[in-house]
Motif scaffolding. Structure first.
Motif, mmCIF file in Angstrom:
data_model
loop_
_atom_site.group_PDB
_atom_site.id
_atom_site.type_symbol
_atom_site.label_atom_id
_atom_site.label_comp_id
_atom_site.label_asym_id
_atom_site.label_seq_id
_atom_site.Cartn_x
_atom_site.Cartn_y
_atom_site.Cartn_z
ATOM 1 N N UNK A 72 0.840 -1.207 0.000
ATOM 2 C CA UNK A 72 0.000 0.000 0.000
ATOM 3 C C UNK A 72 0.873 1.253 0.000
ATOM 4 N N UNK A 73 1.901 1.230 0.821
ATOM 5 C CA UNK A 73 2.758 2.418 0.942
ATOM 6 C C UNK A 73 3.444 2.706 -0.381
ATOM 7 N N UNK A 74 3.869 1.663 -1.078
ATOM 8 C CA UNK A 74 4.559 1.895 -2.353
ATOM 9 C C UNK A 74 3.590 2.443 -3.403
ATOM 10 N N UNK A 75 2.403 1.847 -3.462
ATOM 11 C CA UNK A 75 1.413 2.308 -4.435
ATOM 12 C C UNK A 75 1.015 3.759 -4.134
ATOM 13 N N UNK A 76 0.820 4.029 -2.848
ATOM 14 C CA UNK A 76 0.403 5.385 -2.465
ATOM 15 C C UNK A 76 1.509 6.395 -2.754
ATOM 16 N N UNK A 77 2.756 6.001 -2.533
ATOM 17 C CA UNK A 77 3.870 6.933 -2.800
ATOM 18 C C UNK A 77 3.876 7.296 -4.291
ATOM 19 N N UNK A 78 3.647 6.301 -5.158
ATOM 20 C CA UNK A 78 3.624 6.582 -6.596
ATOM 21 C C UNK A 78 2.448 7.493 -6.958
ATOM 22 N N UNK A 79 1.321 7.220 -6.306
ATOM 23 C CA UNK A 79 0.115 8.014 -6.545
ATOM 24 C C UNK A 79 0.356 9.494 -6.192
ATOM 25 N N UNK A 80 1.098 9.716 -5.123
ATOM 26 C CA UNK A 80 1.375 11.087 -4.684
ATOM 27 C C UNK A 80 2.101 11.856 -5.786
ATOM 28 N N UNK A 81 3.088 11.224 -6.417
ATOM 29 C CA UNK A 81 3.859 11.931 -7.439
ATOM 30 C C UNK A 81 3.043 12.111 -8.717
ATOM 31 N N UNK A 82 2.145 11.176 -8.969
ATOM 32 C CA UNK A 82 1.261 11.343 -10.118
ATOM 33 C C UNK A 82 0.351 12.562 -9.895
ATOM 34 N N UNK A 83 -0.156 12.679 -8.672
ATOM 35 C CA UNK A 83 -1.011 13.841 -8.362
ATOM 36 C C UNK A 83 -0.219 15.140 -8.443
ATOM 37 N N UNK B 239 -1.247 24.925 -11.521
ATOM 38 C CA UNK B 239 -1.253 25.381 -10.121
ATOM 39 C C UNK B 239 0.181 25.537 -9.640
ATOM 40 N N UNK B 240 0.385 26.558 -8.822
ATOM 41 C CA UNK B 240 1.733 26.796 -8.300
ATOM 42 C C UNK B 240 1.923 26.077 -6.979
ATOM 43 N N UNK B 241 3.040 25.442 -6.826
ATOM 44 C CA UNK B 241 3.359 24.792 -5.551
ATOM 45 C C UNK B 241 4.679 25.380 -5.070
ATOM 46 N N UNK B 242 4.605 26.080 -3.945
ATOM 47 C CA UNK B 242 5.811 26.787 -3.500
ATOM 48 C C UNK B 242 6.826 25.847 -2.871
ATOM 49 N N UNK B 243 6.313 24.866 -2.134
ATOM 50 C CA UNK B 243 7.246 23.942 -1.497
ATOM 51 C C UNK B 243 6.845 22.521 -1.890
ATOM 52 N N UNK B 244 7.432 21.986 -2.956
ATOM 53 C CA UNK B 244 7.003 20.650 -3.418
ATOM 54 C C UNK B 244 7.124 19.593 -2.323
ATOM 55 N N UNK B 245 8.192 19.664 -1.517
ATOM 56 C CA UNK B 245 8.372 18.634 -0.487
ATOM 57 C C UNK B 245 7.238 18.707 0.546
ATOM 58 N N UNK B 246 6.884 19.928 0.928
ATOM 59 C CA UNK B 246 5.766 20.104 1.864
ATOM 60 C C UNK B 246 4.480 19.570 1.258
ATOM 61 N N UNK B 247 4.250 19.895 -0.014
ATOM 62 C CA UNK B 247 3.026 19.455 -0.706
ATOM 63 C C UNK B 247 2.986 17.933 -0.760
ATOM 64 N N UNK B 248 4.133 17.342 -1.138
ATOM 65 C CA UNK B 248 4.193 15.877 -1.301
ATOM 66 C C UNK B 248 3.828 15.189 0.017
ATOM 67 N N UNK B 249 4.394 15.666 1.114
ATOM 68 C CA UNK B 249 4.117 15.002 2.386
ATOM 69 C C UNK B 249 2.695 15.284 2.862
#
Lengths: 537, 186
Positions: free
Chosen positions: B51-62, B71-81
C-alpha cells in the motif's frame, strides 16, 4: 520577544530557535552567548535532536521493510494524465489558464473576472456538461443496489456545529428530500428528478489531494433546498460527503465517518439493534435518535461516579447514539463506567489503549526541584520557612488548581452541550436535573476557591500583592458565566505556575512585579463569577 | 480556431510539448529523490509495504497533474508530504486498523544477528528511544516524523490541519517526553 536579555529562554523558544522558527532570533542568540545556563540547555536540546536523527538513520531506516516491488516508471502514467487533462471542459481549462498566467491577480482581476463571466455564459449555452449529473447519479444508485448493505455512521453539522436532529430532519422533509438515508445517490437523485428547473454542474476530482471523485452540484430556486452538492467516489461510487443549503439556513454538511480506530467497543443491550447482515441500514428517525435529555442523564450518571472529572472520557451525541469514549482508562474504571451507563438507551462505549493517548500524564505539571527558580522563589522560601515548606505549599496549590480546572472543564462542557436554547426546550424534570448537576459543580468550585484563597492570599499579600477591586462582569446566563469562569481560572492556573517556577512568563503574562496582584485579582473575580454559576432557588 | 501561419502553429505545439517534457523530468527527478522518504513515512502511518509503495507513486502522479493544471506549488516537499499524509490516513481508515508504530523494530534491534554492526549500548539506546516514540501521542509522533523529513512548522501544520504554533507545542512535548524516557530509564 521582550526582556530576552534578562530572562531565560523557554524550551519552546529554544526549539523554535533551533528550527529557525523564532522571530527575533538574533536577540535570543545574543542571550545564548551571554547565558551559560541557557546555552547548556540549548546544546542539550540540539544533542537530543541529533540523537533522534541518528536513531532514524541507524535504527529505523535500515530495518524498515523495503518496497515490495521495483519502483515503477511514472512517465507512461504522466502521459495518460496529459490525455485526461486535454479532455477537461473548456471552462475548467480557461480557469486554470487564467490562474496560472496572471499573477499577482490584483492588476488583472477585473478584466479576468469579466472574461470568465462571459466565458461562463457562453459555456452554459455552448459546452453542455460532458458528463451529466443524472448519468453519474444513476450509476451510483445501480452500484449501491448490488453493494452489501451496511450501516453508515454519519457526521451531520450545521454551521460547523453538530446539528440538532429534529430541526435538520424537518428541513429535509420540507424539501422532499429522503431523510432516511440523506448521504446517498438515491436520495439525491430522487430530489434532483423532482426539480422542474435547475442548474447542474459536474466537477471531476475537485480536490487534487483527495481520491478520484465526482462532485455534483445542483442549484435551484424551486425548492427550499436551494443548493445541494454530493461527492461521489470514482472508485466505488459511494457517496462520501454532501452539503445542503436550505433557504435562510446555515449550511448543513453530512459526511460519512471513517472506520473507527481499533478500540474495544461495548454496545449496550438497550441500544437499537444493529442491522442484520444484508439488510438495509436502519434509517435515522426521530424515535431512534437520542435526545438532549438522554445525553443529560448519561452525563449525570457519569458525574455520579466522578467520571466527568479528570478521566479522559468524552461524550458525543449523534443521530444514532451517545458515544462515550475513553483513552487509557484502567480496567477497573472501565467496569465502573460500564456499570454506570451501560444499560442506558443509545449508549455505546469505546475504550482505547493507553498507547493512543494524546495527552501527557497530569504529573507533567508537577514542578520539580531542578526547575529554574522564579524570581519569587527566594521570597516564598523565606516567608514559608524553607524549601520543604515551599514544596508543600506548591503541591497544595497545584492540587487545588488541578481539581478546580477539572470541575470548571466539566461545567463548561455542560454549558456548551446545553446552551440556553436547548435548556429551555428540556422537560421540567430534565431541567431540574441540569440545575442539580450545575449546582454540584458550582458548590465544588466554591469550596476549592475558598481553599485556594485561604492558602494563597496571605502569601500573595506578603509578596506585596495589591488587590484591585474590579467587579466581575454581569453576564446574560450561567452558560456565559461558565465560559468566563473557565477562561479566568485557566489564566489563574497559568499565573500560579509561573509564580511557583513551573513555567516561564509568556507574552500575555503581567510583569514580574504585577504577578501577585494579578493573581489576587483573579481569585476575587473567580469568587464573584462563581456566585453566578449557582442555580437560583 | 485556425492559425493562418503554419510555422506559428508548430511553434506553439513544440513549445507545449517541451514544457510537458520538462515538467515530466522535473517530477520524475523529485520522485527519484523523495519516493523512499515518502514510502517510509507511509509505513509509519500504518500502511502495509505494498500500500505504501502504491500510495507513494500516486502522490507523485497527483503532483504532476496538479502542476500540469498550472497550479503553483511553492514547497514541493511540503506538498508531497501533505498529500501523502492525507492519502495514507484515508487508506488506513479503509483498513480500519490502527497499527502500532513498527512493533517489530524492538525485536530486530535486540537480535544480534540482525543488528550486529551496532554496539550493545547503542542498541539499548535505540530501544529506549523507540519505546519513547511509541509512548508519544499520535499527533506528537506525526509532527516529529514530518519535522525529521525536513518540513517547516507551517508545512507540518498544513499537512495535519493545525496551526504552526500547535506544531511547535507538539514538538516541544515530544522532545521533552523522549528526553525524560531516555534519562529516567535505568
Amino acid at each position: 520577544m521582550s526582556r530576552l536579555e534578562t530572562r531565560h529562554l523557554s524550551q519552546e523558544e529554544m526549539l523554535k530557535l533551533a528550527d529557525g522558527e523564532l522571530p527575533g532570533s538574533a536577540q535570543a542568540r545574543a542571550h545564548l552567548e551571554a547565558c551559560w545556563q541557557c546555552r547548556a540547555d540549548f546544546e542539550e536540546l540540539q544533542a537530543s535532536i541529533g540523537e533522534l536523527i541518528r536513531y532514524r538513520k541507524s535504527a529505523w531506516q535500515p530495518y524498515a521493510p523495503p518496497p515490495p516491488a521495483p519502483w515503477a516508471d511514472l512517465r507512461p502514467r504522466f502521459q495518460q494524465a496529459d490525455a485526461g487533462l486535454a479532455n477537461r471542459p473548456l471552462f475548467t481549462r480557461l480557469a486554470g489558464w487564467f490562474s496560472s498566467t496572471f499573477r499577482p491577480p490584483t492588476r488583472w482581476a477585473p478584466a479576468a473576472v469579466a472574461m470568465l463571466a462571459m466565458a461562463a455564459i457562453i459555456y452554459q449555452f455552448w459546452d453542455t456538461p460532458r458528463v451529466e449529473a443524472a448519468v453519474i447519479l444513476r450509476k451510483a444508485v445501480d452500484a449501491a443496489a448490488v453493494r452489501p448493505a451496511s450501516a453508515k455512521r454519519l457526521d451531520i453539522r450545521q454551521g460547523g456545529r453538530p446539528a440538532e436532529p429534529a430541526a435538520v430532519e424537518a428541513l429535509f422533509r420540507a424539501a422532499h428530500y429522503d431523510w432516511r438515508n440523506p448521504l446517498s445517490a438515491k436520495a439525491y437523485l430522487d430530489w434532483f428528478d423532482q426539480l422542474s428547473q435547475k442548474q447542474e454542474e459536474v466537477i471531476s476530482d475537485p480536490d487534487s489531494a483527495s481520491a478520484p471523485a465526482w462532485l455534483i452540484r445542483t442549484t435551484t430556486r424551486h425548492s427550499e433546498l436551494v443548493q445541494a452538492t454530493l461527492l461521489l467516489s470514482r472508485d466505488d461510487w459511494q457517496a462520501l460527503e454532501g452539503t445542503f443549503q436550505f433557504r435562510g439556513q446555515e449550511l448543513i454538511r453530512i459526511r460519512e465517518l471513517a472506520a473507527e480506530p481499533a478500540a474495544e467497543t461495548l454496545s449496550t443491550a438497550a441500544a437499537p439493534p444493529p442491522p442484520a447482515a444484508g439488510a438495509p441500514a436502519a434509517p435515522p428517525s426521530r424515535t431512534a435518535s437520542p435526545s438532549p435529555g438522554d445525553e443529560l442523564r448519561v452525563t449525570a450518571a457519569l458525574h455520579r461516579i466522578s467520571a466527568d472529572l479528570g478521566d479522559p472520557v468524552d461524550i458525543a451525541r449523534s443521530f444514532e447514539r451517545i458515544l462515550i469514549t475513553g483513552v487509557g482508562i484502567p480496567a477497573e474504571r472501565r467496569r465502573q463506567i460500564q456499570e454506570a451507563v451501560g444499560a442506558m438507551p443509545f449508549v455505546e462505549l469505546q475504550f482505547q489503549e493507553p498507547a493512543a493517548s494524546s495527552s501527557l500524564p497530569s504529573a507533567s505539571r508537577r514542578i520539580s526541584s531542578t526547575r529554574r527558580a522564579s524570581p519569587f522563589q527566594q521570597q516564598l522560601e523565606q516567608q514559608l520557612g524553607g524549601r520543604p515548606a515551599l514544596d508543600q505549599f506548591t503541591d497544595l496549590i497545584l492540587d487545588a488548581t488541578d481539581q478546580m480546572m477539572s470541575q470548571a472543564h466539566a461545567l463548561r462542557r455542560l454549558a456548551e452541550r446545553f446552551p440556553r436554547a436547548v435548556e429551555t426546550s428540556l422537560p421540567p424534570e430534565d431541567r431540574a436535573l441540569l440545575d442539580k448537576l450545575r449546582g454540584e459543580h458550582a458548590a465544588a468550585l466554591r469550596e476549592l476557591l475558598a481553599r485556594i484563597h485561604a492558602d494563597a492570599s496571605p502569601v500573595l499579600r506578603a509578596l506585596s500583592a495589591q488587590p484591585s477591586p474590579a467587579p466581575a462582569p454581569q453576564l446574560q446566563d450561567w452558560q456565559a458565566s461558565t465560559s468566563r469562569f473557565f477562561e479566568t481560572a485557566r489564566r489563574m492556573e497559568r499565573l500560579f505556575t509561573i509564580l511557583l517556577g513551573g513555567a516561564t512568563a509568556d507574552s500575555g503574562a503581567p510583569d514580574e512585579a504585577g504577578l501577585p496582584s494579578e493573581l489576587l485579582a483573579s481569585l476575587h473575580q473567580l469568587t464573584q463569577l462563581g456566585q453566578a454559576l449557582e442555580p437560583r432557588p | 480556431m485556425y492559425f493562418h501561419a503554419p510555422e506559428e502553429q508548430w511553434d506553439e505545439v513544440l513549445r507545449l510539448d517541451r514544457a510537458k517534457v520538462t515538467l515530466q523530468d522535473k517530477v520524475t527527478r523529485l520522485y527519484e529523490e523523495a519516493r523512499d522518504d515518502v514510502y517510509r513515512y507511509l509505513l509509519l502511518l500504518g500502511l502495509t509495504p505494498p500500500q505504501a509503495q502504491e500510495a507513494a507513486q500516486e502522490v507523485f502522479l497527483r503532483l504532476y497533474v496538479t502542476l500540469s493544471k498550472g497550479e503553483e506549488i511553492h514547497s514541493p516537499r511540503g506538498w508531497i508530504f501533505r498529500v501523502a499524509h492525507n492519502l495514507g490516513l484515508k487508506l488506513r481508515a479503509k483498513n480500519s486498523a490502527q497499527l502500532p508504530f513498527d512493533p517489530e523494530l524492538e525485536a530486530r534491534l535486540r537480535d544480534p544477528d540482525v543488528s550486529h554492526e551496532q554496539s550493545l549500548l547503542e542498541r539499548e539506546r535505540w530501544i529506549l528511544l523507540h519505546r519513547g516514540i511509541e509512548s508519544l501521542s499520535e499527533q506528537q509522533r506525526r509532527c516529529l516524523f514530518l519535522r525529521m523529513e525536513g518540513l517547516r512548522y507551517p508545512e507540518i501544520g498544513e499537512a495535519l490541519g493545525i496551526s504552526a504554533s500547535s506544531v511547535a507545542e507538539f514538538l516541544r512535548r515530544a522532545i521533552a517526553r523522549l528526553r525524560k524516557v531516555c534519562h529516567e530509564s535505568p
